[in-house]
Write an enzyme that holds these catalytic residues in place. Structure first.
Site, PDB file in Angstrom:
ATOM      1  CG  HIS A  64      -1.622   1.314   1.410  1.00 25.39           C
ATOM      2  ND1 HIS A  64      -2.702   1.721   0.655  1.00 25.39           N
ATOM      3  CD2 HIS A  64      -1.343   2.347   2.250  1.00 25.39           C
ATOM      4  CE1 HIS A  64      -3.071   2.935   1.032  1.00 25.39           C
ATOM      5  NE2 HIS A  64      -2.265   3.346   1.994  1.00 25.39           N
ATOM      6  CG  HIS A  92       0.533   6.541   0.167  1.00 26.77           C
ATOM      7  ND1 HIS A  92      -0.340   7.594   0.210  1.00 26.77           N
ATOM      8  CD2 HIS A  92       0.010   5.585   0.974  1.00 26.77           C
ATOM      9  CE1 HIS A  92      -1.360   7.300   1.011  1.00 26.77           C
ATOM     10  NE2 HIS A  92      -1.176   6.074   1.486  1.00 26.77           N
ATOM     11  CD  GLU A 138      -4.656   6.521   2.314  1.00 23.47           C
ATOM     12  OE1 GLU A 138      -4.684   5.643   1.433  1.00 23.47           O
ATOM     13  OE2 GLU A 138      -3.723   6.626   3.147  1.00 23.47           O
ATOM     14  CB  SER A 158      -2.775  -0.260  -2.698  1.00 26.88           C
ATOM     15  OG  SER A 158      -3.604   0.410  -1.770  1.00 26.88           O
TER      16      SER A 158
HETATM   17 FE    FE Z   1      -2.327   5.201   3.012  1.00 27.01          FE
END
Ligand code: FE
Ligand code: PHE
Length: 330
Positions: free
Chosen positions: A169, A174, A217, A236
């Site tokens: 993730h 990110h 997010e 993700s």
């Molecule tokens: Fe995150």
């Protein structure tokens, strides 16, 4: 339900630290000074904005010299699957950055190698961590253009879902957009805003957290080719990569800072509402003003349930609400 698998992971990680295997704790001196504890602390099972999940030591840890073959294979399987899905679904900035950073399915990338590229591009640095950090430590990292990356990757049986952030993730989701100059600045500004909101109080922090949730997010971006994903929580996740763009169930609503700050969110299901930006510049400009008066104003207003559509919303698509869970918004 959020920590059912966390205890194993927690003890495994700390066991490996104690054995000297896995990652190694490095003393970390806060660069902002004064706002953050300097001694690594171990803190666990806190209620955070992501629910009741473990928060590990606040220390910076070195990435292990290598990972077991199984871990590389988990990275590879997830990488291949997501890249195949994300071409034509994630924004170009995201996909191009992954390539520019040399991320491949072959093996788990080395933080050091990524850091050389990031340093030359936007000046960000990845730092290894055990897992979710307490808010203030997290903000302090971002404010100093350090992005904390969980050093361990999920187990094979967690390929489809893991409640807490892992290396896949953090790194796959990110890190690529940290290569984008505007997004890179936004993340730093968010960190500084977080330190400030933390000082103002829990309500301010909650309002700011919703902004992170619905942008960093779970954000969507409108492009000449249609809606694309930029949020790390979506890219993700196989299920949410499809759902966020293709399902009729969720709302897709134009970015509006105060609307987002009022809106509750889901931590245990796909989002009921996604907010759409026009560009990273729009995101940067809209969040540039001092939030202090906004926080004061929002304190007097009710929160908006995750699935509501309100008057004044710019509605891209109004969701059917099919399959939505009742209640449970954070
Ligand atoms: Fe995150
Ligand atoms: N302008 C915000 C503030 O004054 C800081 C911020 C910038 C927060 C970007 C989030 C994102 O608090």
């Amino acid at each position: 339900m959020h920590d059912h698998c966390a205890d194993d992971r927690n003890s495994r990680n700390f066991a490996s630290l104690l054995r000297g295997g896995g990652a190694r704790i490095v003393f970390h001196q806060s660069a902002t000074g004064g706002t953050v504890m300097n001694e690594p602390r171990r803190v666990e099972h806190q209620q955070t904005d992501k629910g009741y999940v473990p928060v590990y030591t606040t220390a910076i840890v070195d990435q292990p010299a290598d990972y077991p073959a199984d871990d590389h294979a988990t990275w590879g399987a997830l990488y291949e699957r997501q890249r195949a899905l994300l071409v034509g679904r994630a924004c170009d900035e995201f996909l191009q950055a992954q390539d520019a950073m040399g991320m491949t399915p072959d093996r788990i990338p080395r933080f050091d190698a990524l850091n050389e590229i990031l340093r030359a591009t936007t000046g960000w640095t990845l730092v290894g961590v055990e897992g979710l950090l307490p808010e203030l430590e997290f903000f302090d990292h971002l404010a100093n253009r350090r992005f904390p990356v969980t050093w361990w990757i999920r187990r094979p049986d967690q390929i489809d879902y893991i409640a807490e952030p892992d290396l896949f993730h953090d790194l796959f989701g990110h890190v690529p957009l940290l290569m984008n100059p505007v997004f890179a600045d936004y993340m730093e500004a968010y960190g500084k805003g977080g330190v400030k909101a933390h000082g103002i109080g829990p309500d301010a922090l909650q309002h700011l957290t919703r902004l992170y949730w619905y942008t960093v997010e779970f954000g969507l971006i409108d492009t000449k080719d249609g809606l694309r994903i930029y949020g790390a929580g979506i890219v993700s996740s196989k299920g949410e990569s499809l759902y966020s763009l293709e399902s009729d169930a969720p709302n897709r609503i134009g970015f509006d800072l105060e609307r987002i700050m009022r809106t509750r969110y889901r931590i245990d299901t796909f989002q009921k509402t996604y907010f759409v930006i026009d560009s990273f510049e729009q995101l940067m400009n809209a969040t540039a003003p001092d939030f202090t008066p906004i926080y004061a104003r929002l304190e007097k207003q009710d929160a908006v349930p995750a699935g509501d559509v309100r008057e004044g919303d710019t509605v891209y698509t109004r969701g059917t609400g099919e399959g939505w869970a009742d209640g449970g918004d954070v």
